[in-house]
Design a protein around this motif. Structure first.
Motif, PDB file in Angstrom:
ATOM      1  N   ALA A  56       0.836  -1.206   0.000  1.00  0.00           N
ATOM      2  CA  ALA A  56       0.000   0.000   0.000  1.00  0.00           C
ATOM      3  C   ALA A  56       0.870   1.254   0.000  1.00  0.00           C
ATOM      4  CB  ALA A  56      -0.929  -0.014   1.207  1.00  0.00           C
ATOM      5  N   ILE A  57       1.948   1.229   0.770  1.00  0.00           N
ATOM      6  CA  ILE A  57       2.883   2.359   0.794  1.00  0.00           C
ATOM      7  C   ILE A  57       3.538   2.522  -0.581  1.00  0.00           C
ATOM      8  CG2 ILE A  57       5.080   3.164   1.751  1.00  0.00           C
ATOM      9  CD1 ILE A  57       4.154   1.939   4.437  1.00  0.00           C
ATOM     10  N   ALA A  58       3.900   1.407  -1.209  1.00  0.00           N
ATOM     11  CA  ALA A  58       4.505   1.470  -2.543  1.00  0.00           C
ATOM     12  C   ALA A  58       3.529   2.078  -3.543  1.00  0.00           C
ATOM     13  CB  ALA A  58       4.931   0.070  -2.989  1.00  0.00           C
ATOM     14  N   LEU A  59       2.282   1.669  -3.480  1.00  0.00           N
ATOM     15  CA  LEU A  59       1.284   2.227  -4.387  1.00  0.00           C
ATOM     16  C   LEU A  59       1.107   3.724  -4.138  1.00  0.00           C
ATOM     17  CD1 LEU A  59      -0.871   1.846  -6.562  1.00  0.00           C
ATOM     18  CD2 LEU A  59      -2.469   1.260  -4.720  1.00  0.00           C
ATOM     19  N   ALA A  60       1.036   4.117  -2.883  1.00  0.00           N
ATOM     20  CA  ALA A  60       0.894   5.535  -2.544  1.00  0.00           C
ATOM     21  C   ALA A  60       2.110   6.330  -3.024  1.00  0.00           C
ATOM     22  CB  ALA A  60       0.705   5.705  -1.045  1.00  0.00           C
ATOM     23  N   ALA A  61       3.296   5.744  -2.906  1.00  0.00           N
ATOM     24  CA  ALA A  61       4.509   6.435  -3.355  1.00  0.00           C
ATOM     25  C   ALA A  61       4.504   6.628  -4.869  1.00  0.00           C
ATOM     26  CB  ALA A  61       5.749   5.645  -2.915  1.00  0.00           C
ATOM     27  N   VAL A  62       4.057   5.623  -5.605  1.00  0.00           N
ATOM     28  CA  VAL A  62       3.985   5.751  -7.063  1.00  0.00           C
ATOM     29  C   VAL A  62       2.971   6.820  -7.453  1.00  0.00           C
ATOM     30  CG1 VAL A  62       3.277   4.568  -9.180  1.00  0.00           C
ATOM     31  CG2 VAL A  62       4.799   3.426  -7.575  1.00  0.00           C
ATOM     32  N   VAL A  63       1.814   6.790  -6.821  1.00  0.00           N
ATOM     33  CA  VAL A  63       0.787   7.803  -7.126  1.00  0.00           C
ATOM     34  C   VAL A  63       1.315   9.200  -6.802  1.00  0.00           C
ATOM     35  CG1 VAL A  63      -1.497   8.657  -6.453  1.00  0.00           C
ATOM     36  CG2 VAL A  63      -1.155   6.208  -6.889  1.00  0.00           C
ATOM     37  N   ALA A  64       1.935   9.353  -5.645  1.00  0.00           N
ATOM     38  CA  ALA A  64       2.475  10.657  -5.265  1.00  0.00           C
ATOM     39  C   ALA A  64       3.569  11.090  -6.242  1.00  0.00           C
ATOM     40  CB  ALA A  64       3.018  10.598  -3.838  1.00  0.00           C
ATOM     41  N   GLY A  65       4.420  10.172  -6.652  1.00  0.00           N
ATOM     42  CA  GLY A  65       5.472  10.498  -7.602  1.00  0.00           C
ATOM     43  C   GLY A  65       4.922  10.959  -8.936  1.00  0.00           C
ATOM     44  N   VAL A  66       3.897  10.269  -9.408  1.00  0.00           N
ATOM     45  CA  VAL A  66       3.270  10.649 -10.676  1.00  0.00           C
ATOM     46  C   VAL A  66       2.621  12.013 -10.545  1.00  0.00           C
ATOM     47  CG1 VAL A  66       1.399  10.095 -12.265  1.00  0.00           C
ATOM     48  CG2 VAL A  66       2.976   8.298 -11.513  1.00  0.00           C
ATOM     49  N   LEU A  67       1.921  12.241  -9.437  1.00  0.00           N
ATOM     50  CA  LEU A  67       1.260  13.540  -9.231  1.00  0.00           C
ATOM     51  C   LEU A  67       2.275  14.677  -9.138  1.00  0.00           C
ATOM     52  CD1 LEU A  67      -1.593  12.549  -6.751  1.00  0.00           C
ATOM     53  CD2 LEU A  67      -1.787  13.113  -9.185  1.00  0.00           C
ATOM     54  N   LEU A  68       3.425  14.388  -8.572  1.00  0.00           N
ATOM     55  CA  LEU A  68       4.469  15.426  -8.505  1.00  0.00           C
ATOM     56  C   LEU A  68       4.970  15.801  -9.898  1.00  0.00           C
ATOM     57  CD1 LEU A  68       6.700  14.442  -5.464  1.00  0.00           C
ATOM     58  CD2 LEU A  68       5.434  16.564  -5.766  1.00  0.00           C
ATOM     59  N   LEU A  69       4.987  14.844 -10.786  1.00  0.00           N
ATOM     60  CA  LEU A  69       5.498  15.097 -12.131  1.00  0.00           C
ATOM     61  C   LEU A  69       4.478  15.744 -13.058  1.00  0.00           C
ATOM     62  CD1 LEU A  69       7.620  11.877 -12.698  1.00  0.00           C
ATOM     63  CD2 LEU A  69       8.424  14.166 -12.084  1.00  0.00           C
ATOM     64  N   LEU A  70       3.228  15.731 -12.681  1.00  0.00           N
ATOM     65  CA  LEU A  70       2.187  16.339 -13.533  1.00  0.00           C
ATOM     66  C   LEU A  70       2.153  17.840 -13.384  1.00  0.00           C
ATOM     67  CD1 LEU A  70      -0.749  13.803 -13.174  1.00  0.00           C
ATOM     68  CD2 LEU A  70       0.890  14.028 -15.033  1.00  0.00           C
TER      69      LEU A  70
END
Length: 70
Positions: A56-70
């Motif tokens: 769950a933390i890994a999924l949240a980190a990926v989502v946060a990373g993608v959102l940071l790049l948008l």
């Protein structure tokens, strides 16, 4: 700085996805993971919950990373 933060989040996600399944395989093979009847013990269940939290933390980190790049 935003790209660096996204990279850190992606690395953290990869670490969790690569490390935890291998660790859990060792836990599952451990003699403490199952009782004499073959049923999972608390030792197994606790580590399964930790694995799910790590995913769950890994999924949240990926989502946060993608959102940071948008």
């Amino acid at each position: 700085m935003t790209v660096f933060a996204a990279i850190v989040l992606f690395v953290a996600a990869v670490f969790n996805v690569v490390t935890w399944p291998r660790f859990f395989q060792r836990v599952a093979k451990d003699s403490r993971a199952h009782d004499a009847a073959g049923k999972p013990t608390t030792f197994y269940t606790v580590h399964l919950v930790l694995l799910l939290i790590a995913f769950a933390i890994a999924l949240a980190a990926v989502v946060a990373g993608v959102l940071l790049l948008l």
